[in-house]
Scaffold this active site. Sequence first.
Site, PDB file in Angstrom:
ATOM      1  N   GLY A 216       0.831  -1.206   0.000  1.00  0.00           N
ATOM      2  CA  GLY A 216       0.000   0.000   0.000  1.00  0.00           C
ATOM      3  C   GLY A 216       0.862   1.251   0.000  1.00  0.00           C
ATOM      4  N   SER A 217       0.373   2.279   0.686  1.00  0.00           N
ATOM      5  CA  SER A 217       1.023   3.585   0.607  1.00  0.00           C
ATOM      6  C   SER A 217       2.422   3.617   1.223  1.00  0.00           C
ATOM      7  CB  SER A 217       0.152   4.634   1.283  1.00  0.00           C
ATOM      8  OG  SER A 217      -1.112   4.668   0.654  1.00  0.00           O
ATOM      9  N   THR A 218       2.751   2.628   2.028  1.00  0.00           N
ATOM     10  CA  THR A 218       4.113   2.646   2.582  1.00  0.00           C
ATOM     11  C   THR A 218       5.134   2.540   1.443  1.00  0.00           C
ATOM     12  OG1 THR A 218       4.094   0.243   2.888  1.00  0.00           O
ATOM     13  CG2 THR A 218       3.433   1.574   4.775  1.00  0.00           C
ATOM     14  N   PHE A 219       4.667   1.963   0.318  1.00  0.00           N
ATOM     15  CA  PHE A 219       5.586   1.810  -0.810  1.00  0.00           C
ATOM     16  C   PHE A 219       5.910   3.157  -1.466  1.00  0.00           C
ATOM     17  CE2 PHE A 219       6.864   0.576  -5.125  1.00  0.00           C
ATOM     18  CZ  PHE A 219       7.816  -0.394  -4.831  1.00  0.00           C
ATOM     19  N   LYS A 220       5.114   4.176  -1.154  1.00  0.00           N
ATOM     20  CA  LYS A 220       5.387   5.502  -1.724  1.00  0.00           C
ATOM     21  C   LYS A 220       6.784   5.995  -1.324  1.00  0.00           C
ATOM     22  CE  LYS A 220       0.522   6.671  -2.026  1.00  0.00           C
ATOM     23  NZ  LYS A 220      -0.628   7.173  -1.250  1.00  0.00           N
TER      24      LYS A 220
END
Lengths: 512, 408
Positions: A216-220
């Site tokens: 999810g957004s942690t991959f940003k």
Amino acid sequence: MNRRIRQLGVVLLGLYLVLFVQLNRVQFFDAESLIENANNSRGLISEFGRTRGSIVTADGVLVAHSVPYDGSVDFRREYPEGERYAHIAGYQSVNVAATGLERSYNDELAGDLIDQRFLSLGDLFVERDTTASLHLTILDRVQRVAATELGDRKGSVVALDPRSGEILALWTSPSFDPNLLADPNGSAATGAYEALLADENQPLLAKSYREVFFPGSTFKLVTAAAGIESGIISPASPQFPDSSGYTPLPSGATLKNFGGSTCGGDLVEILRVSCNTAFAEMGAEWVGPTGMVAAAEAFGFNRGPGIDLPAAATSRFPTEFGRELADVAFYRAQDPAVTLPNGSVPIYENSAALAQMSIGQNDVAATPLQMAMVAGAIANDGRVMEPHVVKELRAADGSLYDTVEPKVTRVAIQSSTAAILRDAMRVVVDQGTARNLQTPGLVVGGKTGTAQLGTSPANSHAWIVGYAGRPGEEPSLAFAVIVEAQEGASEQTGGRVAAPIARAVIEAVFAP
Amino acid sequence: MVLLVVVVAYGLASFGTTEAIPTNLGPFLFWMVGLGAVAHLVTRRFAPAADPVLLPLALLLNGIGYVVITRLDGGLAALQSTWTAVGVAGYVATLTLLPRVRVIVQYRYLLGLAGFGLLVIPLVPGVGAEINGARIWARLGPVSFQPGEFAKLALAAFFAAYLVDSREVMRNRLELRDLAPIGLAWVGSLGVMVLERDLGSSLLFFALFVVVLWVATERWEVLATGGVLFVGGALMAWSLFSHVQQRVDIWLDPFADPKGRGFQIVEASFALADGGLTGVGLGQGSPGRIPYASTDFIFAAVGEELGLAGSVAILSIFVLLVGSGLRIALGSDRVFEKLFALGLTTLIGVQAFVIIGGVLRVVPLTGITLPFVSYGGSSLVTNYVLLGLLVRLSHEQRTATRRHGEPE
């Protein structure tokens, strides 16, 4: 007659020569394969016929040891802390293949290595306890907090020291009681194993390092790192235009922001609010496949974590994006309805998927350990350290047998990139989605994630990753927390559900 | 020297299993060293010219076997020490009561009858007993023994004595009827195999007879006939008896049923493999996993704990014993002594080959003891008497040689 007797002698000698040859085969040439024959239970019996080194946490809590047993075997393995260390120590069982450290450090625990057995000539004649005990990097007080805070919810907590790769906590819920599998009664052990195997919650699986999830957004963080490393993105520019939807090129469903909100701005701003549209565009049109794959692999995707525990899963970032189609300008000219692209990389057949991957969806998959390593590399000036749970091995007499030295696996990003990301992550904690991480007296940076599972009603994995350190010092903690399948799908989920657990872990690590 | 080796090995084995200096080392020393010394002194007194390696070789085998049996089963070891004493007594009696081997020639038919009688005792209802599927036991009061073991000696003597008379005839003009005795021996062997289910002894008797007859007549026809009859008998046995087929199947592929029928052989292979070059150490292994480790499979136990070094040592000792025995046969200038020494040597050599070969899967397994090493009273006593006879023959041969100069 004597001639016949001599002939008989030759014949008998020949027969004994055959015996001699066969003896050499069985005892020497074929010995290895016989010892490893599946029907050969001799090794197992001798394994349980002697004591074995114990496993102890960094703060002195006994995790595993051998206790004398009056029965079919002479010793049995006992795990005093039960399920808290099941996924780290693993188990040694008569009927089930060993896992965890019991497996990866089997020879050292059993004292079977040549340099353990033969320290001096005298060892040829005297039986000595050659076993080694494992001293872990795990702090029981952190491990305990991780287990308590996660409670009955399914999820994992990984905490590590980014400077050395020493893992401070590695917890997955649900876990299991390894004592059941260490039952010297083989059928009891098998029964327990089969029951655990049939459990749909997979308690046997150490998901913290053996299962992958949508990050999810942690991959940003990875997408941002790729952008900065490529030289195109900096804290000052570009400014991503405010948008509520991004329609990927060459075609695909429009990506929305959480709650249908509109967002945009510079790097720090889009990270603070976790802006999907901006990061999707950044990955697909500014960085492109080459830069994204390079950044993901630099952090350890597609490579494996290199942890000292067996069967670790490799986190995944796709590498095939198909044929190059045309540059962005081509699409701009063709269809004015397409969101105005800002980047300049060519568009590929699968660029739409790349847009989704850039926000941690589609085919990206990461272990909680991998995400902690991403945070760790950012905290450690870009250096990925080899993660490990064993700090040192001590011989039976207490003397040091071996030390696991910190090892740089690779440099993922430049230290300037790491510094930019650290600052941006602090903003996320101070003013963004990770406010629940704020801890007085400490410098904390973080990034939330809510990986939607596409279920109905909406379910998602709540993530938080980050780092913490004392002011003026290098960060000494990097962490990743995932709480699986939480109700709801707003970006608030990660901050609301996962961040409090991470905060408790931070407090436990920095407890005076 | 041999005694020292055995005593040290005994100490090590006990130390390995219990991690303490054995408390019964004293009695053991006394017993083993005492018996060895007695046997040695008797030899010096009654057969001073005999080949001096024979007794030490046997004592070494006996000692190693005893150490391994002790390590496997203390109760058996106590019995084995008693049997060792009886065996040494038999050895002493043989040497003291039999001043010249020749005297037994006159009893040849009696011996032949006795040999046959001993063979069939187990078949007599009331006296015979079946243990572990083989009907080779006789019970006299509290004592069970295998009369077949003693029959070996009687038959070896009978064959040798019988051929003293008839060999000249057969040597010059071999007729079909002269081959009849082979047929008789063959039928007898088959009888043993069928009626007593004792493959090993059956093979041993037949080998003994064919070898002695072959050497005596110096005719290849004997060997050829013997070979044909052996193959025929083996094929017949294989096609008729399921237990023979089973032995062959296990021999060909023990891993087809590693936990069942092949278990013993498979475990023996694992034990030998564990032993490797130098062994896991006396008392350190787990040879007890092999069924019948103290009797038929003692060789695997030795190989596990003493390694290739130990198992090759055992092989070498048998080669030396056979060599020494054949030298006696070669050196004897009288036919009876020559054939008798040959027969006795063949017994030891073939028996050791058959059982070691069985354990190593060179030949199908036939349950017989490893001479001097295995646990077993009848076997041990028989072999000590056999050794006494060889020593006596050796003494006679060497004194005769000294008197007449080198024969040949």
